[in-house]
Design a protein around this motif. Structure first.
Motif, PDB file in Angstrom:
ATOM      1  N   ARG A   1       3.899   9.766  -6.861  1.00 36.15           N
ATOM      2  CA  ARG A   1       3.352   8.550  -6.278  1.00 36.15           C
ATOM      3  C   ARG A   1       2.053   8.220  -6.986  1.00 36.15           C
ATOM      4  NH1 ARG A   1       0.734   9.043  -0.571  1.00 36.15           N
ATOM      5  NH2 ARG A   1      -0.904   9.756  -1.933  1.00 36.15           N
ATOM      6  N   GLY A   2       1.787   6.939  -7.157  1.00 36.95           N
ATOM      7  CA  GLY A   2       0.528   6.528  -7.757  1.00 36.95           C
ATOM      8  C   GLY A   2      -0.614   6.669  -6.765  1.00 36.95           C
ATOM      9  N   LYS A   3      -1.818   6.509  -7.250  1.00 33.84           N
ATOM     10  CA  LYS A   3      -2.979   6.618  -6.374  1.00 33.84           C
ATOM     11  C   LYS A   3      -3.061   5.406  -5.461  1.00 33.84           C
ATOM     12  CE  LYS A   3      -5.769   9.428  -9.416  1.00 33.84           C
ATOM     13  NZ  LYS A   3      -7.046   9.539 -10.118  1.00 33.84           N
ATOM     14  N   ARG A   4      -3.272   5.637  -4.184  1.00 30.35           N
ATOM     15  CA  ARG A   4      -3.265   4.546  -3.219  1.00 30.35           C
ATOM     16  C   ARG A   4      -4.599   3.798  -3.167  1.00 30.35           C
ATOM     17  NH1 ARG A   4      -0.186   6.718   2.064  1.00 30.35           N
ATOM     18  NH2 ARG A   4      -0.564   4.591   2.731  1.00 30.35           N
ATOM     19  N   ASN A   5      -5.684   4.471  -3.508  1.00 26.28           N
ATOM     20  CA  ASN A   5      -6.998   3.853  -3.369  1.00 26.28           C
ATOM     21  C   ASN A   5      -7.518   3.212  -4.641  1.00 26.28           C
ATOM     22  OD1 ASN A   5      -7.199   4.484  -0.675  1.00 26.28           O
ATOM     23  ND2 ASN A   5      -8.088   6.483  -1.082  1.00 26.28           N
ATOM     24  N   THR A   6      -6.641   2.899  -5.582  1.00 30.91           N
ATOM     25  CA  THR A   6      -7.095   2.239  -6.794  1.00 30.91           C
ATOM     26  C   THR A   6      -6.942   0.726  -6.717  1.00 30.91           C
ATOM     27  OG1 THR A   6      -4.936   2.569  -7.801  1.00 30.91           O
ATOM     28  CG2 THR A   6      -6.620   4.217  -8.249  1.00 30.91           C
ATOM     29  N   ARG A   7      -6.452   0.238  -5.595  1.00 31.24           N
ATOM     30  CA  ARG A   7      -6.334  -1.213  -5.445  1.00 31.24           C
ATOM     31  C   ARG A   7      -7.716  -1.859  -5.407  1.00 31.24           C
ATOM     32  NH1 ARG A   7      -3.687  -3.470  -0.758  1.00 31.24           N
ATOM     33  NH2 ARG A   7      -5.061  -2.126   0.384  1.00 31.24           N
TER      34      ARG A   7
ATOM     35  N   ILE B   1       0.829  -1.206   0.000  1.00 34.16           N
ATOM     36  CA  ILE B   1       0.000   0.000   0.000  1.00 34.16           C
ATOM     37  C   ILE B   1       0.865   1.258   0.000  1.00 34.16           C
ATOM     38  CG2 ILE B   1      -0.244   0.075   2.506  1.00 34.16           C
ATOM     39  CD1 ILE B   1      -2.968   1.034  -0.002  1.00 34.16           C
ATOM     40  N   ASN B   2       2.088   1.155   0.509  1.00 40.74           N
ATOM     41  CA  ASN B   2       2.962   2.320   0.587  1.00 40.74           C
ATOM     42  C   ASN B   2       3.854   2.494  -0.634  1.00 40.74           C
ATOM     43  OD1 ASN B   2       2.152   3.293   3.119  1.00 40.74           O
ATOM     44  ND2 ASN B   2       3.254   1.642   4.093  1.00 40.74           N
ATOM     45  N   ARG B   3       3.739   1.636  -1.613  1.00 45.05           N
ATOM     46  CA  ARG B   3       4.474   1.798  -2.867  1.00 45.05           C
ATOM     47  C   ARG B   3       3.551   1.521  -4.058  1.00 45.05           C
ATOM     48  NH1 ARG B   3       6.046  -3.548  -3.846  1.00 45.05           N
ATOM     49  NH2 ARG B   3       6.091  -4.773  -1.972  1.00 45.05           N
ATOM     50  N   PRO B   4       2.561   2.386  -4.249  1.00 51.15           N
ATOM     51  CA  PRO B   4       1.598   2.166  -5.334  1.00 51.15           C
ATOM     52  C   PRO B   4       2.238   2.374  -6.694  1.00 51.15           C
ATOM     53  CG  PRO B   4       1.204   4.272  -4.303  1.00 51.15           C
ATOM     54  CD  PRO B   4       2.255   3.587  -3.489  1.00 51.15           C
ATOM     55  N   PRO B   5       1.779   1.648  -7.702  1.00 52.25           N
ATOM     56  CA  PRO B   5       2.335   1.803  -9.052  1.00 52.25           C
ATOM     57  C   PRO B   5       1.882   3.112  -9.684  1.00 52.25           C
ATOM     58  CG  PRO B   5       0.527   0.261  -9.085  1.00 52.25           C
ATOM     59  CD  PRO B   5       0.768   0.598  -7.643  1.00 52.25           C
ATOM     60  N   ILE B   6       2.684   3.585 -10.623  1.00 56.09           N
ATOM     61  CA  ILE B   6       2.348   4.792 -11.375  1.00 56.09           C
ATOM     62  C   ILE B   6       2.593   4.494 -12.850  1.00 56.09           C
ATOM     63  CG2 ILE B   6       4.634   5.810 -11.071  1.00 56.09           C
ATOM     64  CD1 ILE B   6       3.146   8.551 -10.892  1.00 56.09           C
ATOM     65  N   SER B   7       1.705   4.974 -13.699  1.00 56.81           N
ATOM     66  CA  SER B   7       1.809   4.686 -15.131  1.00 56.81           C
ATOM     67  C   SER B   7       2.587   5.787 -15.841  1.00 56.81           C
ATOM     68  CB  SER B   7       0.424   4.557 -15.758  1.00 56.81           C
ATOM     69  OG  SER B   7      -0.236   5.797 -15.730  1.00 56.81           O
ATOM     70  N   LEU B   8       3.022   5.477 -17.048  1.00 53.51           N
ATOM     71  CA  LEU B   8       3.744   6.458 -17.853  1.00 53.51           C
ATOM     72  C   LEU B   8       2.859   7.653 -18.196  1.00 53.51           C
ATOM     73  CD1 LEU B   8       5.786   4.219 -20.315  1.00 53.51           C
ATOM     74  CD2 LEU B   8       6.585   5.405 -18.280  1.00 53.51           C
ATOM     75  N   SER B   9       1.567   7.419 -18.380  1.00 50.27           N
ATOM     76  CA  SER B   9       0.677   8.536 -18.697  1.00 50.27           C
ATOM     77  C   SER B   9       0.536   9.477 -17.501  1.00 50.27           C
ATOM     78  CB  SER B   9      -0.693   8.025 -19.133  1.00 50.27           C
ATOM     79  OG  SER B   9      -1.284   7.265 -18.114  1.00 50.27           O
ATOM     80  N   ALA B  10       0.526   8.950 -16.291  1.00 46.30           N
ATOM     81  CA  ALA B  10       0.456   9.804 -15.099  1.00 46.30           C
ATOM     82  C   ALA B  10       1.735  10.617 -14.943  1.00 46.30           C
ATOM     83  CB  ALA B  10       0.206   8.959 -13.859  1.00 46.30           C
ATOM     84  N   ILE B  11       2.870  10.000 -15.247  1.00 50.03           N
ATOM     85  CA  ILE B  11       4.143  10.720 -15.191  1.00 50.03           C
ATOM     86  C   ILE B  11       4.140  11.844 -16.216  1.00 50.03           C
ATOM     87  CG2 ILE B  11       6.611  10.517 -15.661  1.00 50.03           C
ATOM     88  CD1 ILE B  11       6.474   7.705 -14.461  1.00 50.03           C
ATOM     89  N   THR B  12       3.703  11.556 -17.438  1.00 54.00           N
ATOM     90  CA  THR B  12       3.652  12.560 -18.495  1.00 54.00           C
ATOM     91  C   THR B  12       2.732  13.707 -18.102  1.00 54.00           C
ATOM     92  OG1 THR B  12       4.016  10.826 -20.132  1.00 54.00           O
ATOM     93  CG2 THR B  12       3.192  12.921 -20.944  1.00 54.00           C
TER      94      THR B  12
ATOM     95  N   ALA C   1      -8.641  -4.231  -3.511  1.00 52.45           N
ATOM     96  CA  ALA C   1      -9.009  -4.540  -2.131  1.00 52.45           C
ATOM     97  C   ALA C   1      -9.751  -3.383  -1.467  1.00 52.45           C
ATOM     98  CB  ALA C   1      -7.765  -4.884  -1.327  1.00 52.45           C
ATOM     99  N   VAL C   2      -9.528  -2.158  -1.908  1.00 59.23           N
ATOM    100  CA  VAL C   2     -10.156  -0.996  -1.280  1.00 59.23           C
ATOM    101  C   VAL C   2     -11.670  -1.030  -1.470  1.00 59.23           C
ATOM    102  CG1 VAL C   2     -10.258   1.541  -1.359  1.00 59.23           C
ATOM    103  CG2 VAL C   2      -8.076   0.371  -1.513  1.00 59.23           C
ATOM    104  N   LYS C   3     -12.138  -1.668  -2.535  1.00 52.90           N
ATOM    105  CA  LYS C   3     -13.579  -1.762  -2.772  1.00 52.90           C
ATOM    106  C   LYS C   3     -14.288  -2.535  -1.665  1.00 52.90           C
ATOM    107  CE  LYS C   3     -12.988  -3.136  -7.179  1.00 52.90           C
ATOM    108  NZ  LYS C   3     -13.411  -3.713  -8.455  1.00 52.90           N
ATOM    109  N   HIS C   4     -13.566  -3.393  -0.973  1.00 57.68           N
ATOM    110  CA  HIS C   4     -14.179  -4.246   0.045  1.00 57.68           C
ATOM    111  C   HIS C   4     -14.072  -3.676   1.445  1.00 57.68           C
ATOM    112  CE1 HIS C   4     -14.499  -7.152  -3.153  1.00 57.68           C
ATOM    113  NE2 HIS C   4     -13.191  -7.064  -3.369  1.00 57.68           N
ATOM    114  N   PHE C   5     -13.472  -2.508   1.597  1.00 57.75           N
ATOM    115  CA  PHE C   5     -13.358  -1.883   2.907  1.00 57.75           C
ATOM    116  C   PHE C   5     -14.694  -1.248   3.271  1.00 57.75           C
ATOM    117  CE2 PHE C   5      -8.554  -0.919   2.272  1.00 57.75           C
ATOM    118  CZ  PHE C   5      -8.308  -2.275   2.290  1.00 57.75           C
ATOM    119  N   GLY C   6     -14.955  -1.092   4.549  1.00 56.87           N
ATOM    120  CA  GLY C   6     -16.161  -0.411   4.978  1.00 56.87           C
ATOM    121  C   GLY C   6     -16.994  -1.277   5.888  1.00 56.87           C
TER     122      GLY C   6
END
Length: 113
Positions: free
Chosen positions: A89-95, A4-15, A97-102
């Motif tokens: 940093r990439g978005k942390r809540n796009t995993r 969760i502390n190292r989320p991926p980031i895409s090339l389009s987000a970097i651009t 698993a986050v859909k199942h929290f609550g």
């Protein structure tokens, strides 16, 4: 670190982040996570990118655009103080698993009775 502390980031987000400001040009882009490819992106600018990991296709696209791929160890030798770098940093809540929290369905039914 945990995933969760190292989320991926895409090339389009970097651009997108680099192109938002003219002051970001020429800086080394640093991502503490995985840099992934985005096939929707047609052209990638010439950038120097440092990250923990790169996917094979992302690394190829950066190098083919005339850019440079660095590990964080190589970055520490090149810019020990972190000057002239842009930390992303990439978005942390796009995993998934986050859909199942609550509260959950049963808890919410008991709550509203």
């Amino acid at each position: 670190m945990s995933k969760i502390n190292r989320p991926p980031i895409s090339l389009s987000a970097i651009t997108r982040q680099v192109s938002t400001s003219a002051s970001n040009e020429g800086k080394i882009v640093v991502a503490v996570g995985t840099v992934t490819d985005d096939i929707r992106l047609t052209t990638f600018p010439k950038l120097t990118v440092a990250a923990l990991r790169f996917t094979r296709s992302a690394k190829e696209r950066i190098v083919n655009a005339g850019g440079e791929v660095l590990t964080l160890d190589q970055l520490a030798l090149r810019a020990p103080t972190g000057s002239n770098t842009l930390l992303l940093r990439g978005k942390r809540n796009t995993r998934e698993a986050v859909k199942h929290f609550g509260m959950g369905m049963l808890s919410s039914l008991l709550y509203y009775q």
